[in-house]
Design an enzyme around this catalytic site. Structure first.
Site, PDB file in Angstrom:
ATOM      1  N   CYS A 142     -47.675 -31.527  40.955  1.00 33.62           N
ATOM      2  CA  CYS A 142     -46.321 -31.225  41.421  1.00 33.62           C
ATOM      3  C   CYS A 142     -45.360 -31.661  40.325  1.00 33.62           C
ATOM      4  O   CYS A 142     -45.779 -32.156  39.277  1.00 33.62           O
ATOM      5  CB  CYS A 142     -46.012 -31.913  42.760  1.00 33.62           C
ATOM      6  SG  CYS A 142     -45.823 -33.712  42.657  1.00 33.62           S
ATOM      7  N   CYS A 169     -53.478 -42.113  35.083  1.00 33.94           N
ATOM      8  CA  CYS A 169     -54.843 -42.634  35.158  1.00 33.94           C
ATOM      9  C   CYS A 169     -55.228 -43.197  33.798  1.00 33.94           C
ATOM     10  O   CYS A 169     -55.106 -42.519  32.780  1.00 33.94           O
ATOM     11  CB  CYS A 169     -55.805 -41.522  35.571  1.00 33.94           C
ATOM     12  SG  CYS A 169     -57.535 -41.999  35.521  1.00 33.94           S
ATOM     13  N   CYS A 199     -58.730 -41.038  32.443  1.00 33.06           N
ATOM     14  CA  CYS A 199     -58.633 -39.659  31.934  1.00 33.06           C
ATOM     15  C   CYS A 199     -57.200 -39.263  31.612  1.00 33.06           C
ATOM     16  O   CYS A 199     -56.973 -38.153  31.137  1.00 33.06           O
ATOM     17  CB  CYS A 199     -59.220 -38.679  32.936  1.00 33.06           C
ATOM     18  SG  CYS A 199     -58.296 -38.580  34.502  1.00 33.06           S
ATOM     19  N   CYS A 201     -50.544 -13.208   2.460  1.00 34.71           N
ATOM     20  CA  CYS A 201     -51.263 -11.946   2.625  1.00 34.71           C
ATOM     21  C   CYS A 201     -51.698 -11.470   1.247  1.00 34.71           C
ATOM     22  O   CYS A 201     -51.323 -12.054   0.221  1.00 34.71           O
ATOM     23  CB  CYS A 201     -50.387 -10.896   3.304  1.00 34.71           C
ATOM     24  SG  CYS A 201     -48.970 -10.347   2.318  1.00 34.71           S
ATOM     25  N   CYS A 256     -23.904  -2.459  -1.398  1.00 33.18           N
ATOM     26  CA  CYS A 256     -22.710  -2.627  -0.568  1.00 33.18           C
ATOM     27  C   CYS A 256     -22.114  -4.000  -0.859  1.00 33.18           C
ATOM     28  O   CYS A 256     -22.579  -4.715  -1.747  1.00 33.18           O
ATOM     29  CB  CYS A 256     -23.031  -2.477   0.922  1.00 33.18           C
ATOM     30  SG  CYS A 256     -24.111  -3.766   1.591  1.00 33.18           S
ATOM     31  N   CYS A 298     -29.294  -5.961   1.157  1.00 31.61           N
ATOM     32  CA  CYS A 298     -29.007  -6.590   2.441  1.00 31.61           C
ATOM     33  C   CYS A 298     -30.117  -6.271   3.433  1.00 31.61           C
ATOM     34  O   CYS A 298     -30.830  -5.276   3.319  1.00 31.61           O
ATOM     35  CB  CYS A 298     -27.657  -6.130   2.983  1.00 31.61           C
ATOM     36  SG  CYS A 298     -27.530  -4.346   3.233  1.00 31.61           S
ATOM     37  N   CYS A 339     -38.411 -16.954  28.809  1.00 34.05           N
ATOM     38  CA  CYS A 339     -37.751 -16.252  29.906  1.00 34.05           C
ATOM     39  C   CYS A 339     -38.603 -15.112  30.457  1.00 34.05           C
ATOM     40  O   CYS A 339     -38.494 -14.759  31.628  1.00 34.05           O
ATOM     41  CB  CYS A 339     -36.378 -15.740  29.467  1.00 34.05           C
ATOM     42  SG  CYS A 339     -36.423 -14.713  27.989  1.00 34.05           S
ATOM     43  N   HIS A 384     -33.552 -11.343  25.945  1.00 32.16           N
ATOM     44  CA  HIS A 384     -33.650 -12.261  27.084  1.00 32.16           C
ATOM     45  C   HIS A 384     -33.993 -11.486  28.351  1.00 32.16           C
ATOM     46  O   HIS A 384     -33.514 -10.369  28.562  1.00 32.16           O
ATOM     47  CB  HIS A 384     -32.308 -12.988  27.256  1.00 32.16           C
ATOM     48  CG  HIS A 384     -32.355 -14.122  28.231  1.00 32.16           C
ATOM     49  ND1 HIS A 384     -33.183 -15.198  28.069  1.00 32.16           N
ATOM     50  CD2 HIS A 384     -31.667 -14.340  29.371  1.00 32.16           C
ATOM     51  CE1 HIS A 384     -32.995 -16.050  29.074  1.00 32.16           C
ATOM     52  NE2 HIS A 384     -32.082 -15.544  29.883  1.00 32.16           N
TER      53      HIS A 384
END
Length: 821
Positions: A28, A41, A44, A163, A188, A205, A321, A777
């Site tokens: 719980c 305990c 364990c 890689c 840019c 960018c 989520c 989300h």
């Protein structure tokens, strides 16, 4: 009176790498901050509560007979309380996963209990902590990384490896890049989110990302033009040689072990650099934490926080989520509530042979108690929590560890897809339930409410014979077509509305197949239809014409589920990466779907002729090699057997086989082809021992495991499915039937119901905000009974949902859950 078992206590060793459950009970959510604390305990290191009703610490002693526990209680120090109540910083400063120093923040009270002295509640040993050996033991318990934190740290440790493209990077000769060349994108004027090509030094960018981070994708455009695979994000380079490195070929973050050397080619000295921009991981985390799904009503007032049974939130563990929205939805359904919140819970916990923290069934019971009891749905005592709806919620850390164990995606802290998690959870629960077959527990469990079957009808366009096939399913996935309606002022695409019934209708599409018809004995074209029924389909059959002739098709449900889950796929591939589209989906009037007898499949009909199984293929032999062997004087049947046994290619291997098997008693017997429909040769090879062992761990017998593996060519996933679809098969190797007729298929036990008419009403829906399934989300909206109405579950926030927002968000939902009414 002093404890007579202190010598036994002194002999216990402190934890060394084991999980220590000192934060909360494993059965719980009572923990260190509850009035009675948590009992750890000392054998364990399981955590148990002393709640007078649940008595999980007592239960642990009765099962394990471990004699000693360390009770841990804590409270905030006065100065820490003031810090706790302060507003959090407006921006995340860093992504740091480190154990908090509890001694700086909390006052702790430690006591030791001996359960041998008092089995009913444990005898307090007041002076035990004065003993140096016992003190060393308790210090080890309190200084070890707690189980919850250890799980979090492990999950956050996303392994980024090199890689082949970073390891074999070839750089073009280039001198130092002037400062002006690193000031902005070459195409840019953007001065942030800049990526440096590690091959030629071109600066471009990045792509437009979550959180408003600008980008025109010129770095990606450079890769398409040049083929140069590796880029590093400027601003994330650290003096230690760390940085965000992206491989466009792998389409993933990678590591460059020689980053410092590669950057020196362009005159960049990493020792002089400092990190000035957020890493991709930090941006992802910050983006997900800032979503609130509007906790304000249409008039701008704060939505009402709700408290009580069934109204408990789940704290975000870091991109969790997707899991929280699925758990809230499942535990809003009566079968899940009944399974995990009745006397069954205690019965299972007593019979379970595992530690609770390793048992999925125990953790489902724990989550059910946390969400449904109302014990943890109370206003927060911390003023800093007003932004979260005024509650703390519960932390399902142990559940996440168990359900994600061994899974490449769900064991991490990365964002995942909620539909994939639902499927994974349902399948894992079914496998797990089988382990308790010998204990007499219900093996079907609540997941059967999602089970149904659809009917597929095939008909040869020449001979007109038919075949019906049924297949089990849990989720109906529908593609949502995208129709651009226009653009917003900020350039965002607006899509037109799509009716859910039309999305379901798209699944009625016809697919042309080419196969060897066992009746016509020739290759023909057929059409196959996978059916999801619709109320507006009144006709039983429709005629279609294709290049091979006329084809008749029928589409029916074989059975209907108790709970219908509809997955709205609103994605398109952009550079082979799924991008999410905000396409509004319109539900039927009253959020109700209805199906009648017209959509219920009944199998083969009078007058229809069944299409049999295809004949077994005739063995093909390498003619050249066969003639070589025959010319040596061997009988042809022996040469054919030799070729079949050695791969049908090498005369030398075949000759060796002939010499070795010349004395076999059946060497001159005719070759027996496998029987039609058997799907396996006459010989029964022994499956791999490790696969057999894995299936036995799930509760199946050795015979069942071996038979399932033989039936599925040693495919583990298919073997599990075979076992669950043949629950009464004891594993004996009886000769398989020569054919699988439609009439035999109808004897298969199908989950679901054939009762019609059947009506479904929307119970819950899970919404998603963000550019893809791996970011953004998830939240859940659930229809509660009585006057409560719709409730928004947004991680730990639980509020009464505004009716107008429900209408709008319902259109953008990702998963719809309909209950049969």
């Amino acid at each position: 009176m002093a404890c007579a078992h202190l010598d036994q206590l002194r002999s216990i060793r402190p934890p060394s790498g084991q999980l220590v459950h000192r934060e909360e009970c494993t059965l719980c959510f009572d923990g260190q901050d509850s009035p009675t604390g948590v009992d750890v305990c000392l054998t364990c290191f399981n955590g148990g509560c002393l709640d007078p009703e649940r008595r999980h610490s007592v239960l642990h002693f009765e099962k394990a007979h471990h004699p000693f526990t360390l009770n841990v209680k804590r409270k905030l120090k006065p100065n820490a309380q003031r810090v706790e109540d302060e507003e959090p910083p407006a921006k995340m400063k860093k992504l740091a996963i480190a154990e908090e120093r509890e001694e700086d923040k909390y006052e702790r009270v430690l006591t030791i209990r001996c359960w041998q002295c008092e089995p009913a509640g444990g005898k307090l040993i007041s002076d035990a902590l004065q003993d140096p050996k016992i003190k060393a033991l308790t210090d080890g318990v309190m200084s070890s990384l707690s189980s919850a934190r250890q799980s979090e740290v492990k999950a956050w440790e996303e392994e980024i490896i090199p890689c082949e493209h970073t390891l074999t990077l070839q750089q073009e000769a280039s001198g130092p890049i002037p400062a002006s060349g690193l000031a902005h994108c070459r195409s840019c004027d953007l001065k942030e989110n800049l990526w440096l090509c590690m091959t030629c030094g071109s600066l471009g960018c990045g792509r437009q990302l979550f959180g408003g981070l600008g980008g025109n994708g010129h770095g990606l455009a450079h890769y398409h033009e040049s083929g140069h695979p590796i880029s590093v994000k400027l601003g994330t380079i650290t003096p230690e040689g760390g940085a965000d490195i992206f491989c466009y070929v792998c389409d993933d973050m990678k590591q460059d072990p020689e980053l410092a050397s590669h950057l020196s080619t362009f005159g960049i000295n990493v020792r002089t650099l400092s990190k000035t921009e957020k890493s991709m991981t930090e941006l992802q985390l910050e983006h997900n934490l800032t979503y609130d799904f509007s906790l304000l009503s249409e008039d701008g007032t704060a939505l009402e926080p709700l408290f009580g049974p069934g109204l408990t939130g789940l704290q975000n563990l870091g991109n969790s989520c997707y899991m929280a929205s699925v758990l809230q939805t499942l535990f809003s359904l009566k079968p899940f509530q009944e399974r995990y919140k009745t006397s069954y819970t205690t019965a299972h916990q007593r019979a379970c042979e595992k530690l609770p923290a390793e048992c999925l069934e125990c953790q489902m019971c724990k989550v059910a108690d946390g969400l449904l009891s109302g014990r943890y749905s109370v206003p927060s005592t911390r003023t800093s929590n007003t932004a979260s709806g005024g509650v703390d919620g519960i932390r399902p850390v142990t559940f996440k560890s168990v359900i994600g164990k061994g899974h490449a995606e769900f064991s991490t802290m990365r964002q995942q897809d909620s539909e994939e998690f639902l499927t994974h959870l349902v399948q894992t629960l079914r496998r797990d339930m089988h382990k308790f077959k010998s204990q007499g527990f219900d093996l079907h469990g609540p997941t059967t409410i999602f089970s149904y079957a659809w009917e597929q009808r095939l008909q040869c366009s020449d001979c007109k014979k038919v075949r019906y096939v049924t297949e089990d399913a849990d989720v109906v996935s529908v593609s949502v077509p995208a129709t651009e309606k226009g653009k917003t002022e900020d350039g965002k695409t607006v899509y037109g509305d799509v009716e859910l019934l039309k999305c379901l209708g798209a699944l009625l599409g016809v697919e042309a197949l080419e196969y060897g018809c066992p009746s016509c004995r020739k290759t023909v074209h057929a059409l196959k239809c996978v059916f999801v029924p619709l109320p507006f389909l009144a006709v039983a059959s429709v005629q279609y014409v294709n290049s091979a002739g006329m084809l008749s098709r029928q589409m029916k449900f074989a059975t209907f589920p108790e709970t219908l889950v509809v997955h709205a796929k609103k994605f398109q591939l952009v550079n082979w990466v799924p991008a999410k589209l905000d396409i509004p989906v319109i539900l039927p009037e009253g959020d109700v779907l209805e199906f009648t007898e017209k959509q219920l499949g009944k199998g083969i009909q009078p007058g229809e002729v069944e299409l049999g199984e295809a004949p077994p293929p005739t063995p093909q032999f390498n003619v050249e090699v066969l003639m070589q062997l025959v010319s040596m004087g061997f009988p042809e049947v022996r040469c054919q057997k030799a070729l079949l046994a050695t791969g049908n290619e090498s005369p030398d291997l075949a000759l060796g086989w002939l010499l070795e098997h010349s004395e076999d008693p059946d060497i001159d017997a005719p070759i027996q082809a496998p029987s039609a429909g058997s799907g396996a040769p006459a010989a029964l090879p022994e499956p791999p021992a490790e696969l057999v062992s894995m299936l036995m761990d799930m509760g199946f017998t050795t015979m069942q495991a071996k038979k399932a593996l033989r039936q599925t060519n040693n495919n583990m996933e298919r073997a599990v499915e075979w076992l669950f679809s043949h629950p009464d098969d004891d594993g004996s190797e009886a000769p398989p039937p020569t054919t699988t007729s439609t009439s035999e298929q109808t004897t298969k036990t199908l989950q679901g119901t054939k009762d019609v008419p059947v009506r479904y009403r929307l119970k819950a829906f899970i919404s998603h905000k963000g550019p893809s399934v791996h970011s953004g989300h998830y939240v859940a909206h659930i229809r509660k009974g009585g006057e409560v109405g719709w409730v928004l579950f947004n991680d730990e926030k639980v509020v009464r949902a505004d009716e107008e927002s429900v209408r709008e968000l319902k259109k953008l939902a990702y998963l719809y859950v309909f209950e049969r009414v």
